[in-house]
Design an enzyme around this catalytic site. Structure first.
Site, PDB file in Angstrom:
ATOM      1  N   LYS A 149       0.845  -1.210   0.000  1.00 61.03           N
ATOM      2  CA  LYS A 149       0.000   0.000   0.000  1.00 61.03           C
ATOM      3  C   LYS A 149       0.870   1.246   0.000  1.00 61.03           C
ATOM      4  CE  LYS A 149       0.754   1.239   4.544  1.00 61.03           C
ATOM      5  NZ  LYS A 149       1.589   2.333   5.012  1.00 61.03           N
ATOM      6  N   ASP A 152      -2.332  -0.950  10.702  1.00 57.18           N
ATOM      7  CA  ASP A 152      -2.709  -0.810   9.289  1.00 57.18           C
ATOM      8  C   ASP A 152      -3.009  -2.151   8.629  1.00 57.18           C
ATOM      9  OD1 ASP A 152      -0.145  -1.615   8.954  1.00 57.18           O
ATOM     10  OD2 ASP A 152       0.539   0.151   7.871  1.00 57.18           O
TER      11      ASP A 152
HETATM   12  O1  C5P Z   1       0.047  -1.184  15.212  1.00 56.31           O
HETATM   13  P1  C5P Z   1       1.435  -1.428  14.785  1.00 56.31           P
HETATM   14  O2  C5P Z   1       2.012  -2.685  15.386  1.00 56.31           O
HETATM   15  O3  C5P Z   1       1.646  -1.357  13.331  1.00 56.31           O
HETATM   16  O4  C5P Z   1       2.284  -0.226  15.386  1.00 56.31           O
HETATM   17  C1  C5P Z   1       3.679  -0.276  15.568  1.00 56.31           C
HETATM   18  C2  C5P Z   1       4.091   0.863  16.479  1.00 56.31           C
HETATM   19  O5  C5P Z   1       3.923   2.113  15.804  1.00 56.31           O
HETATM   20  C3  C5P Z   1       3.260   0.982  17.745  1.00 56.31           C
HETATM   21  O6  C5P Z   1       3.781   0.196  18.777  1.00 56.31           O
HETATM   22  C4  C5P Z   1       3.362   2.466  18.059  1.00 56.31           C
HETATM   23  O7  C5P Z   1       4.599   2.729  18.661  1.00 56.31           O
HETATM   24  C5  C5P Z   1       3.406   3.103  16.689  1.00 56.31           C
HETATM   25  N1  C5P Z   1       2.078   3.530  16.208  1.00 56.31           N
HETATM   26  C6  C5P Z   1       1.487   4.662  16.749  1.00 56.31           C
HETATM   27  N2  C5P Z   1       0.282   5.076  16.282  1.00 56.31           N
HETATM   28  C7  C5P Z   1      -0.331   4.424  15.277  1.00 56.31           C
HETATM   29  C8  C5P Z   1       0.265   3.293  14.696  1.00 56.31           C
HETATM   30  C9  C5P Z   1       1.471   2.874  15.177  1.00 56.31           C
HETATM   31  O8  C5P Z   1       2.036   5.290  17.659  1.00 56.31           O
HETATM   32  N3  C5P Z   1      -1.499   4.880  14.821  1.00 56.31           N
END
Ligand code: C5P
Length: 309
Positions: free
Chosen positions: A25, A152
């Site tokens: 994406k 995502d």
């Molecule tokens: O949700 P995901 O595992 O992809 O997120 C990885 C890291 O990115 C989270 O632990 C957080 O530190 C950060 N993050 C965030 N806000 C989001 C998505 C991700 O702070 N909306």
């Protein structure tokens, strides 16, 4: 076992194997609007899947295993495919839907790129398992599982451009007319050899709250683009995660400036980077642009042409 039974068994195995495309994406618009009480960030984003991505093959098995054609990709429990498989097993435990599956991942999407590769693989795994098990989970349950796997992931349950809100898990398809302005657009994606860790990129924003775009401004940007039927995809492009990434990784803005000046492109970083992209006019001189990327970032840079799906 005679030959006939063996052949029949082999046929059944082939018929019950499934292959799922896991697209990459791009975030065309990415406005991080502030930090939440749970430590995540709120955002408003328009993301579009590409016609380029990984392929995940799955076939029923006793346990859950994963192999990948790229030795650099870890195939242990840190891989989101295996996390998705164990989440699926838990969610369907009462129905004994499927004993297990063996997965084979053809990895094409670079890792640590902001192209959603791991998240897309996870959703492909959910889709494959649900299909092999005869569809025990409905759309709402798949959304719930996907959102738990990563911010995502949920976007990959849609087949076209979406608007993401919340921490990324609240997803709705872009209105048809607006999606039409994006679908089929030609893009060049390019990534230097180094990656950017998503938690690092968000932590930089948290350390410098001036880089957040207030939610009302983010929504106003989106509404203005949606409301102007003549506004091209280029008018949507925005990413306020660039500032921190560009301050540390100066090779990114150096090349993007060059592509603006030499080729009149409007390149951006995707997600938390390090991959960048540029929408291409149909007559764009792709070999010359590719040569400029490789001259700036070296022969090991990833360069790939694709279209928005
Ligand atoms: O949700 P995901 O595992 O992809 O997120 C990885 C890291 O990115 C989270 O632990 C957080 O530190 C950060 N993050 C965030 N806000 C989001 C998505 C991700 O702070 N909306």
């Amino acid at each position: 076992m005679d030959c006939f039974v063996a052949a029949l068994l082999a046929m059944t195995r082939v018929m019950s194997a499934i292959s799922v495309f896991a697209p990459a994406k791009l975030n065309l618009l990415l406005a991080v609007t502030g930090r939440r009480a749970d430590g995540f960030h709120d955002l408003v984003s328009v993301a579009a899947p590409l016609d380029f991505g990984d392929t995940l093959r799955a076939e029923p098995a006793k346990g859950i295993t994963l192999e990948c054609d790229d030795p650099a990709v870890p195939c242990d429990e840190t891989n989101l495919v295996l996390k998705a498989a164990s989440a699926f097993a838990k969610a369907t435990a009462d129905r004994r839907a499927l004993a297990g599956a063996s997965f084979f991942l053809e990895k094409r999407i670079p890792v640590g790129a902001g192209l959603g590769g791991g998240s897309s693989d996870a959703v492909a795994a959910l889709r494959a398992l649900n299909s092999l098990a005869g569809g025990p989970l409905g759309a709402a349950q798949l959304v719930e599982l996907a959102a738990k796997l990563g911010s995502d992931c949920a976007l990959f349950l849609h087949d076209g451009p979406v608007v993401m809100r919340g921490r990324g898990e609240r997803v709705e398809p872009l209105p048809a007319g607006a999606a039409q302005r994006l679908r089929g657009r030609r893009v060049l994606i390019f990534k230097p050899e180094f990656s950017i860790a998503t938690p690092w990129a968000y932590a930089q924003m948290a350390a410098n709250p001036a880089t957040y775009l207030p939610a009302v401004e983010a929504e106003a940007r989106l509404v203005a683009w949606l409301g102007d039927a003549r506004a091209p995809a280029e008018a949507l492009l925005f990413n306020n995660m660039e500032r921190a990434a560009f301050a540390k990784f100066v090779a990114l803005p150096a090349l993007l400036d060059e592509l603006r000046e030499k080729f009149g492109l409007a390149p951006r970083m995707s997600g938390s980077g390090s991959a960048c992209f540029a929408l291409l006019p149909e007559d764009a001189p792709v070999p010359a642009i590719t040569a400029a990327v490789r001259a700036a970032w070296g022969a090991s840079a990833f360069v790939r042409e694709a279209r928005l799906a």
